[in-house]
Design a protein around this motif. Structure first.
Motif, PDB file in Angstrom:
ATOM      1  N   UNK A   1      29.023  47.755  11.708  1.00 51.35           N
ATOM      2  CA  UNK A   1      30.556  47.838  12.560  1.00 51.35           C
ATOM      3  C   UNK A   1      30.158  47.227  14.028  1.00 51.35           C
ATOM      4  N   UNK A   2      31.234  46.622  14.662  1.00 53.69           N
ATOM      5  CA  UNK A   2      31.399  46.042  15.766  1.00 53.69           C
ATOM      6  C   UNK A   2      32.366  46.660  16.775  1.00 53.69           C
ATOM      7  N   UNK A   3      31.949  47.023  17.998  1.00 53.42           N
ATOM      8  CA  UNK A   3      32.784  47.850  18.924  1.00 53.42           C
ATOM      9  C   UNK A   3      33.044  46.671  20.254  1.00 53.42           C
ATOM     10  N   UNK A   4      34.229  47.026  20.645  1.00 49.43           N
ATOM     11  CA  UNK A   4      34.511  46.243  21.762  1.00 49.43           C
ATOM     12  C   UNK A   4      33.858  46.504  23.068  1.00 49.43           C
ATOM     13  N   UNK A   5      33.518  45.702  23.826  1.00 47.76           N
ATOM     14  CA  UNK A   5      32.991  45.750  25.276  1.00 47.76           C
ATOM     15  C   UNK A   5      34.102  45.458  26.435  1.00 47.76           C
ATOM     16  N   UNK A   6      33.845  45.873  27.580  1.00 48.54           N
ATOM     17  CA  UNK A   6      34.743  45.543  28.667  1.00 48.54           C
ATOM     18  C   UNK A   6      34.322  43.965  29.069  1.00 48.54           C
ATOM     19  N   UNK A   7      35.258  43.070  29.304  1.00 45.61           N
ATOM     20  CA  UNK A   7      34.962  41.881  29.556  1.00 45.61           C
ATOM     21  C   UNK A   7      35.570  41.245  30.740  1.00 45.61           C
ATOM     22  N   UNK A   8      34.715  40.914  31.890  1.00 49.67           N
ATOM     23  CA  UNK A   8      35.328  40.248  33.172  1.00 49.67           C
ATOM     24  C   UNK A   8      35.715  38.663  32.857  1.00 49.67           C
ATOM     25  N   UNK A   9      36.854  38.254  33.233  1.00 49.12           N
ATOM     26  CA  UNK A   9      37.199  36.863  33.322  1.00 49.12           C
ATOM     27  C   UNK A   9      35.885  36.197  34.412  1.00 49.12           C
ATOM     28  N   UNK A  10      35.890  34.844  33.919  1.00 44.79           N
ATOM     29  CA  UNK A  10      34.739  34.273  35.020  1.00 44.79           C
ATOM     30  C   UNK A  10      35.173  34.116  36.434  1.00 44.79           C
ATOM     31  N   UNK A  11      34.547  34.025  37.482  1.00 44.80           N
ATOM     32  CA  UNK A  11      35.044  33.717  39.045  1.00 44.80           C
ATOM     33  C   UNK A  11      35.404  32.462  38.893  1.00 44.80           C
ATOM     34  N   UNK A  12      34.899  31.566  38.397  1.00 41.22           N
ATOM     35  CA  UNK A  12      35.412  30.222  38.381  1.00 41.22           C
ATOM     36  C   UNK A  12      35.170  29.579  36.817  1.00 41.22           C
ATOM     37  N   UNK A  13      35.972  28.556  36.399  1.00 41.64           N
ATOM     38  CA  UNK A  13      35.526  27.881  35.336  1.00 41.64           C
ATOM     39  C   UNK A  13      34.031  27.543  35.096  1.00 41.64           C
ATOM     40  N   UNK A  14      33.362  27.742  34.047  1.00 41.49           N
ATOM     41  CA  UNK A  14      32.081  27.487  33.716  1.00 41.49           C
ATOM     42  C   UNK A  14      30.816  28.336  34.507  1.00 41.49           C
ATOM     43  N   UNK A  15      31.612  29.505  35.052  1.00 39.38           N
ATOM     44  CA  UNK A  15      30.358  30.645  35.232  1.00 39.38           C
ATOM     45  C   UNK A  15      30.395  31.742  34.053  1.00 39.38           C
ATOM     46  N   UNK A  16      29.281  32.359  34.122  1.00 35.29           N
ATOM     47  CA  UNK A  16      28.932  33.348  32.938  1.00 35.29           C
ATOM     48  C   UNK A  16      30.119  34.503  33.583  1.00 35.29           C
ATOM     49  N   UNK A  17      30.427  35.327  32.203  1.00 31.01           N
ATOM     50  CA  UNK A  17      31.125  36.495  32.535  1.00 31.01           C
ATOM     51  C   UNK A  17      30.215  37.787  32.360  1.00 31.01           C
TER      52      UNK A  17
END
Lengths: 165, 409
Positions: B340-356
């Motif tokens: 089973x997989x569960x959803x995490x909270x995910x932030x958008x990147x601060x700018x393109x090509x930055x990790x989230x």
């Protein structure tokens, strides 16, 4: 008149050269005989002579050799390589340019190790290893052979710790 | 005699240490980092030489290759002392910042130009982006049969904040001919063989990537000089692509009318089979294709693997996810090996090509040994595999799920 004097001088010089050559020859024969006799009758003489000259550097060399050769629990301490036959060849040929860590962290078959040597020879200025290549490959293929680990290994070396809430 | 010599060596060693440590601030930039003060003995602490956190793992010290354990990558912006090192040669010495120049030339450059650092800084607008750089060989250690090279586990990745000028602005000032297709770099590092004429590495990117908004010629990282080990005083940064494209100690850029052919662009380097192959297959050079955008991937940076918690104690987990040129669109975790997989909270990147950044709070059904697995999905729908992905001769692009061990008592 002048021709006659010139000839006389040349003759005198010739005699002088002959005399000197004979003398030099005698000195050489005497010297070689002396060295031979010295070595024959007192084989330690030469060593003693060297010791007087280089006592300090000989001691230094012995000590630094001991540090360079230090083996603990089957590992060559200065490089981290496994102690085995031909370790010296691996150290001298493989760690001149790069760290021994590049060996200790890798695993490969004999063919794989050989292809790495070829790649280094083609692109990284590694020299021709000559007859040492077989010995080096023996060492690498034996001590750094691949482990069978499948598509995903279990987690290992877990350091357990209490995580406070 | 022996004792006095030992004493001398001890004193010399201390002196060596003193020099290293004392020089750290004043001469840090000039320190011959790859040459630990010959004749004075090896300084005890290699981390002082490379100026990295003691918790990093040294895979290789000639050349320096050093990776960061996942729990030390917990910062949202990777600090200088926690950014991995992947060097191919020896770090340049005696860098004179006022004499440093960057030349832009090549067959597809209209008017080749040379800039001093000062000219570069004063002629073009400055930009700051947080950009993820990851070694193409990150994760290599898990391939079977093993692939040659540094045996990276998960730590050849980081996402600092970079400041510099847009590569595009500099290229435009030189002029790009219509036939331009690729860009190559040259740096000031020295080949391991010591041959000053031999180029250590000279890679690059297609012109299209070079012209992106986030493709930088950078002189600063996290608002300070780039660390010497990571390319001081000038480097390229191409977020989301193999970090080997982001040339360090940058001195020359060539605009090419063909795919750049510098050392480690050709053969098998930073290439994977164009068509998938069975593990262990020998692949001809002409059947190997250049790696471009890196695959979707994520790390659990908190907690550190090995956490022991009490029953009914909830566990907060967090980490980062990145996806080459793409964005990460979903993040999930599993505590039952993928049942089973569960959803995490995910932030958008601060700018393109930055990790989230992502996070989750989870609980366990009972006592026992668990593994927490994390899985990211990119904007094209690609998910991280749980097993090791396609085998390739040099062991690149392992984006398998990261996991940590947890025990509930």
């Amino acid at each position: 008149m002048s021709d006659f004097s010139g000839e006389k001088i040349i003759n005198s010089l010739r005699r002088l050269v002959n005399l000197l050559s004979t003398l030099l020859g005698l000195v050489l024969i005497l010297g070689v005989s002396l060295i031979y006799l010295e070595l024959y009758y007192d084989p330690q003489h030469f060593e003693v002579f060297a010791k007087n000259q280089d006592e300090e550097s000989v001691t230094d060399l012995a000590e630094s050799t001991a540090e360079i050769d230090l083996i603990k629990d089957g590992i060559h301490i200065p490089t981290g390589l496994i102690d085995d036959v031909n370790l010296d060849l691996v150290v001298s040929n493989c760690t001149a340019c790069h760290s021994a860590k590049l060996i200790t962290q890798n695993r490969s078959s004999r063919e794989g190790w050989q292809s790495m040597i070829r790649w280094m020879q083609e692109s990284q200025k590694l020299w021709d290893l000559g007859e040492n290549e077989e010995a080096i490959l023996d060492y690498l293929a034996k001590n750094y052979a691949p482990d069978q680990k499948g598509r995903r290994v279990p987690l290992t070396n877990i350091e357990w710790y209490e995580l406070e809430p | 005699m022996k004792d006095s010599r030992r004493d001398f060596l001890k004193r010399a060693g201390t002196l060596g240490m003193g020099l290293t440590m004392g020089a750290e601030i004043v001469f840090a930039e000039n320190l011959p980092a790859d040459f630990p003060l010959l004749g004075l003995g090896q300084p005890d602490d290699p981390f002082k030489i490379i100026q990295k956190d003691q918790g990093l793992s040294i895979l290789n010290d000639r050349p320096w290759n050093v990776e960061t354990p996942p729990h030390l990558l917990d910062d949202k912006i990777t600090p200088a002392d926690k950014l991995f090192i992947r060097n191919n040669g020896l770090v340049p010495q005696d860098i004179k910042i006022d004499d440093w120049t960057l030349t832009i030339e090549g067959e597809s450059a209209v008017t080749p130009k040379t800039f001093t650092l000062q000219q570069l800084k004063s002629s073009f607008k400055h930009y700051t982006y947080q950009l993820t750089i990851e070694c193409g060989g990150n994760g290599r250690s898990e391939f079977n049969p093993p692939a040659k090279g540094n045996q990276w586990t998960t730590g050849a990745v980081g996402c600092p904040s970079w400041t510099g000028v847009r590569l595009r602005d500099v290229l435009d000032s030189v002029g790009i001919k219509n036939d331009a297709v690729y860009l190559g770099y040259y740096g000031k590092d020295t080949h391991l063989s010591g041959d000053p004429e031999k180029v250590v590495i000279s890679r690059g990117v297609p012109l299209k990537k070079a012209l992106d908004d986030q493709s930088l010629i950078a002189w600063a990282m996290n608002g300070e000089d780039i660390p010497l080990m990571n390319g001081y005083p000038l480097r390229l940064v191409f977020g989301g692509w193999p970090a080997s494209t982001s040339g360090k100690w940058l001195s020359r850029i060539v605009i090419r009318n063909q795919v750049h052919d510098g050392p480690k662009m050709t053969g098998q380097s930073y290439r994977v089979p164009c068509e998938p192959v069975a593990p262990g297959t020998k692949v001809a050079d002409e059947d190997m294709c250049i790696i471009e955008s890196m695959p979707v991937k994520s790390l659990i940076t908190y907690p550190k693997s090995g956490a022991v918690i009490k029953q009914r104690q909830s566990l907060d987990i967090r980490g980062h996810a990145w996806a080459g040129d793409q964005a990460v669109t979903a993040m999930q975790y599993s505590i039952d090996f993928g049942n089973t997989w569960h959803t995490c909270t995910l932030d958008p990147p601060v700018n393109p090509l930055a990790w989230q950044h992502w996070s989750a709070r989870l609980s366990f059904p009972g006592k026992g040994y668990y593994e927490v697995w994390a899985r990211a999905t990119d904007s094209n729908g690609n998910k991280q595999p749980m097993i090791i992905p396609g085998w390739n001769p040099r062991g690149y692009l392992n984006n398998a799920c990261h996991r940590i061990a947890v025990k509930v008592t």
